[in-house]
Design a protein around this motif. Structure first.
Motif, PDB file in Angstrom:
ATOM      1  N   UNK A  34     -44.197 -13.205 -53.879  1.00  0.00           N
ATOM      2  CA  UNK A  34     -44.437 -11.765 -53.814  1.00  0.00           C
ATOM      3  C   UNK A  34     -43.422 -10.996 -54.647  1.00  0.00           C
ATOM      4  N   UNK A  35     -42.196 -11.519 -54.727  1.00  0.00           N
ATOM      5  CA  UNK A  35     -41.143 -10.899 -55.541  1.00  0.00           C
ATOM      6  C   UNK A  35     -41.209 -11.341 -56.999  1.00  0.00           C
ATOM      7  N   UNK A  36     -42.296 -11.990 -57.393  1.00  0.00           N
ATOM      8  CA  UNK A  36     -42.450 -12.496 -58.764  1.00  0.00           C
ATOM      9  C   UNK A  36     -41.345 -13.481 -59.144  1.00  0.00           C
ATOM     10  N   UNK A  37     -41.020 -14.361 -58.200  1.00  0.00           N
ATOM     11  CA  UNK A  37     -40.048 -15.407 -58.472  1.00  0.00           C
ATOM     12  C   UNK A  37     -38.610 -14.997 -58.264  1.00  0.00           C
ATOM     13  N   UNK A  38     -38.367 -13.779 -57.847  1.00  0.00           N
ATOM     14  CA  UNK A  38     -37.003 -13.296 -57.649  1.00  0.00           C
ATOM     15  C   UNK A  38     -36.578 -13.463 -56.186  1.00  0.00           C
ATOM     16  N   UNK A  39     -35.315 -13.182 -55.922  1.00  0.00           N
ATOM     17  CA  UNK A  39     -34.781 -13.316 -54.571  1.00  0.00           C
ATOM     18  C   UNK A  39     -35.174 -12.154 -53.670  1.00  0.00           C
ATOM     19  N   UNK A  40     -35.440 -11.002 -54.275  1.00  0.00           N
ATOM     20  CA  UNK A  40     -35.798  -9.808 -53.512  1.00  0.00           C
ATOM     21  C   UNK A  40     -36.276  -8.746 -54.488  1.00  0.00           C
ATOM     22  N   UNK A  41     -36.665  -7.589 -53.949  1.00  0.00           N
ATOM     23  CA  UNK A  41     -36.981  -6.450 -54.801  1.00  0.00           C
ATOM     24  C   UNK A  41     -35.717  -5.770 -55.328  1.00  0.00           C
ATOM     25  N   UNK A  42     -34.591  -5.987 -54.689  1.00  0.00           N
ATOM     26  CA  UNK A  42     -33.342  -5.337 -55.099  1.00  0.00           C
ATOM     27  C   UNK A  42     -32.952  -5.795 -56.508  1.00  0.00           C
ATOM     28  N   UNK A  43     -32.387  -4.915 -57.306  1.00  0.00           N
ATOM     29  CA  UNK A  43     -32.061  -5.233 -58.709  1.00  0.00           C
ATOM     30  C   UNK A  43     -30.767  -6.033 -58.840  1.00  0.00           C
ATOM     31  N   UNK A  44     -30.784  -7.241 -58.332  1.00  0.00           N
ATOM     32  CA  UNK A  44     -29.557  -8.053 -58.335  1.00  0.00           C
ATOM     33  C   UNK A  44     -29.587  -9.166 -59.375  1.00  0.00           C
ATOM     34  N   UNK A  45     -30.708  -9.347 -60.042  1.00  0.00           N
ATOM     35  CA  UNK A  45     -30.854 -10.510 -60.930  1.00  0.00           C
ATOM     36  C   UNK A  45     -29.868 -10.494 -62.097  1.00  0.00           C
ATOM     37  N   UNK A  61     -33.453 -21.677 -46.600  1.00  0.00           N
ATOM     38  CA  UNK A  61     -34.241 -21.618 -47.830  1.00  0.00           C
ATOM     39  C   UNK A  61     -33.762 -20.526 -48.786  1.00  0.00           C
ATOM     40  N   UNK A  62     -33.542 -19.297 -48.272  1.00  0.00           N
ATOM     41  CA  UNK A  62     -33.119 -18.220 -49.176  1.00  0.00           C
ATOM     42  C   UNK A  62     -31.714 -18.488 -49.710  1.00  0.00           C
ATOM     43  N   UNK A  63     -30.822 -18.960 -48.862  1.00  0.00           N
ATOM     44  CA  UNK A  63     -29.450 -19.242 -49.295  1.00  0.00           C
ATOM     45  C   UNK A  63     -29.436 -20.314 -50.377  1.00  0.00           C
ATOM     46  N   UNK A  64     -30.286 -21.315 -50.247  1.00  0.00           N
ATOM     47  CA  UNK A  64     -30.383 -22.363 -51.261  1.00  0.00           C
ATOM     48  C   UNK A  64     -30.862 -21.762 -52.580  1.00  0.00           C
ATOM     49  N   UNK A  65     -31.863 -20.908 -52.512  1.00  0.00           N
ATOM     50  CA  UNK A  65     -32.357 -20.251 -53.729  1.00  0.00           C
ATOM     51  C   UNK A  65     -31.271 -19.385 -54.364  1.00  0.00           C
ATOM     52  N   UNK A  66     -30.534 -18.645 -53.530  1.00  0.00           N
ATOM     53  CA  UNK A  66     -29.471 -17.787 -54.053  1.00  0.00           C
ATOM     54  C   UNK A  66     -28.383 -18.610 -54.721  1.00  0.00           C
ATOM     55  N   UNK A  67     -28.009 -19.721 -54.107  1.00  0.00           N
ATOM     56  CA  UNK A  67     -26.976 -20.585 -54.686  1.00  0.00           C
ATOM     57  C   UNK A  67     -27.442 -21.196 -56.002  1.00  0.00           C
ATOM     58  N   UNK A  68     -28.727 -21.486 -56.097  1.00  0.00           N
ATOM     59  CA  UNK A  68     -29.272 -22.050 -57.334  1.00  0.00           C
ATOM     60  C   UNK A  68     -29.368 -20.989 -58.428  1.00  0.00           C
ATOM     61  N   UNK A  69     -29.795 -19.784 -58.058  1.00  0.00           N
ATOM     62  CA  UNK A  69     -29.935 -18.703 -59.041  1.00  0.00           C
ATOM     63  C   UNK A  69     -28.588 -18.188 -59.529  1.00  0.00           C
ATOM     64  N   UNK A  70     -27.612 -18.165 -58.638  1.00  0.00           N
ATOM     65  CA  UNK A  70     -26.265 -17.694 -58.991  1.00  0.00           C
ATOM     66  C   UNK A  70     -25.296 -18.869 -58.824  1.00  0.00           C
ATOM     67  N   UNK A  71     -25.353 -19.786 -59.759  1.00  0.00           N
ATOM     68  CA  UNK A  71     -24.616 -21.050 -59.624  1.00  0.00           C
ATOM     69  C   UNK A  71     -23.105 -20.873 -59.675  1.00  0.00           C
ATOM     70  N   UNK A  72     -22.623 -19.741 -60.197  1.00  0.00           N
ATOM     71  CA  UNK A  72     -21.183 -19.499 -60.270  1.00  0.00           C
ATOM     72  C   UNK A  72     -20.660 -18.743 -59.055  1.00  0.00           C
ATOM     73  N   UNK A  73     -21.558 -18.349 -58.172  1.00  0.00           N
ATOM     74  CA  UNK A  73     -21.157 -17.589 -56.987  1.00  0.00           C
ATOM     75  C   UNK A  73     -20.932 -18.518 -55.808  1.00  0.00           C
ATOM     76  N   UNK A  74     -20.054 -18.101 -54.909  1.00  0.00           N
ATOM     77  CA  UNK A  74     -19.893 -18.782 -53.630  1.00  0.00           C
ATOM     78  C   UNK A  74     -20.881 -18.161 -52.650  1.00  0.00           C
ATOM     79  N   UNK A  75     -21.756 -18.976 -52.090  1.00  0.00           N
ATOM     80  CA  UNK A  75     -22.761 -18.493 -51.150  1.00  0.00           C
ATOM     81  C   UNK A  75     -22.401 -19.010 -49.758  1.00  0.00           C
TER      82      UNK A  75
END
Length: 281
Positions: A34-45, A61-75
Motif C-alpha cells: 500500500x505504501x508502494x514498497x516504502x516503510x510508511x507514508x512519512x517522508x523518511x526514505x 517484520x517492520x523492524x527487519x524491513x527498516x534495518x534492511x532499508x537503512x543498513x547504516x542505522x541502529x534499529x
C-alpha cells in the motif's frame, strides 16, 4: 503490530503461535504494498537516520524491513514479548520492554520512532507518547499507525458501530473497559498538536472496504488492503470466543461477523489513520 500491555485482546498463548505471527507478517506485507514498497507514508526514505526505534514490534517484520532499508542505522525493536526465532539483520536489536513504563533510552536519541497498531491497546496513551516524544531528536519523525475501530460501519452511513451485537461494537466496549483506546486513530492529530513538539504534522485517513466491493474498486490499492485487513480480522475473530465468550464475544457473534464480511451484498468499510510529525528543530 505488537503487544505492549494486558489490554491486547488475544490470549498470551497466541503471542508466539505460527498463525498470529503469520497474520502480523501478512499485515506488514499488505501495508508495504500500500505504501508502494516504502516503510510508511512519512517522508523518511531520503533521510539518513542513525537510530530507529519501533514500539511494540510484534513479529519483527517492520523492524527487519527498516534495518534492511537503512543498513547504516541502529534499529531497536521493543515489545513485551520476544520476536519469534527468525533471521535478523546485524543492525537490529530486540529489547523486551513494557511501554507503560519509562523506556531506558536517553532523550533526543532516535531519528525515527514507529508504532503500528500499538497505541490502540494502551491505557494512558498520551502519557506514553509524551515520554516517547522526549526520545526523538529535533528534526526526527514520529510515525503512528492506528485504526478507528468505531468507524467499522455500513458504507454511506454516518460514523458509528454497525449494531450493538456486532463483533466490533462488543470488542470496542470490552477494550475500553480495560483502558485501551480502539478508536485512537482519530485522536492522532490532537495528541501530536497538543504536545507542542512538532511543527510539521500530517494525518492521512484512509477508508478501506472490508466486504466485497464493486468490480470497479477491486483493483484499487484501498480494496487490496481491505482484503488483507478482512483476512486479519477473520483470524483475530476466530480466536476471541475462547477468552471472551462470557463478555459477549461468543461463537455465534463471531460466526455472524464472518458471514457478514464475506457477504457480497455487504458494504462495510473501516478507517485507518497514518500519521507522522517532524520534531521542531
Amino acid at each position: 503490530m505488537g503487544r505492549a500491555s494486558n489490554t491486547y485482546m488475544l490470549p498470551e498463548s497466541a503471542f508466539t503461535s505460527p498463525a498470529e505471527l503469520e497474520r502480523l507478517d501478512k499485515v506488514n506485507t499488505a501495508l508495504t504494498v500500500f505504501f508502494n514498497g516504502k516503510l510508511s507514508f512519512a517522508p523518511i526514505e531520503d533521510t539518513q537516520p542513525r537510530r530507529i526505534l519501533e514500539l511494540g514490534c510484534g513479529s519483527g517484520a517492520w523492524a527487519i524491513d527498516a534495518a534492511s532499508n537503512f543498513s547504516k542505522a541502529e534499529v531497536i525493536a521493543v515489545d513485551i514479548n520476544p520476536i519469534p526465532p527468525r533471521p535478523l539483520p546485524k543492525n537490529l536489536t530486540f529489547m523486551k520492554l513494557n511501554l507503560l513504563k519509562p523506556l531506558p533510552f536517553k532523550k533526543c536519541s532516535f531519528d525515527i520512532i514507529h508504532a503500528r497498531m500499538v497505541m490502540m491497546h494502551l491505557p494512558q496513551v498520551e502519557e506514553v507518547l509524551q515520554r516517547v516524544f522526549d526520545l526523538l531528536r529535533p528534526g526526527g519523525y514520529i510515525i503512528l499507525e492506528d485504526p478507528d475501530n468505531e468507524d467499522l460501519n455500513d458504507e454511506g452511513i454516518p460514523r458509528g458501530p454497525v449494531g450493538k451485537e456486532h463483533l466490533s461494537t462488543i470488542l470496542n466496549t470490552l477494550m475500553q473497559s480495560l483502558g485501551a483506546q480502539p478508536c485512537i486513530g482519530r485522536d492522532h492529530k490532537k495528541i501530536l498538536e497538543s504536545s507542542g513538539y512538532f511543527d510539521d504534522i500530517t494525518v492521512k485517513k484512509v477508508c478501506i472496504p472490508i466486504t466485497p466491493v464493486e468490480e470497479a474498486k477491486k483493483g484499487s490499492p484501498e480494496a487490496k488492503l481491505g482484503h488483507s485487513w478482512k483476512e486479519s480480522w477473520k483470524t483475530l475473530a476466530e480466536a476471541l470466543p475462547a477468552r471472551y465468550s462470557d463478555q459477549g464475544l461468543t461463537k455465534d457473534v463471531v460466526n455472524t461477523f464472518l458471514t457478514t464480511i464475506d457477504d457480497p451484498n455487504s458494504h462495510i468499510v473501516t478507517a485507518l489513520y497514518f500519521s507522522w510529525g517532524r520534531k521542531k528543530l
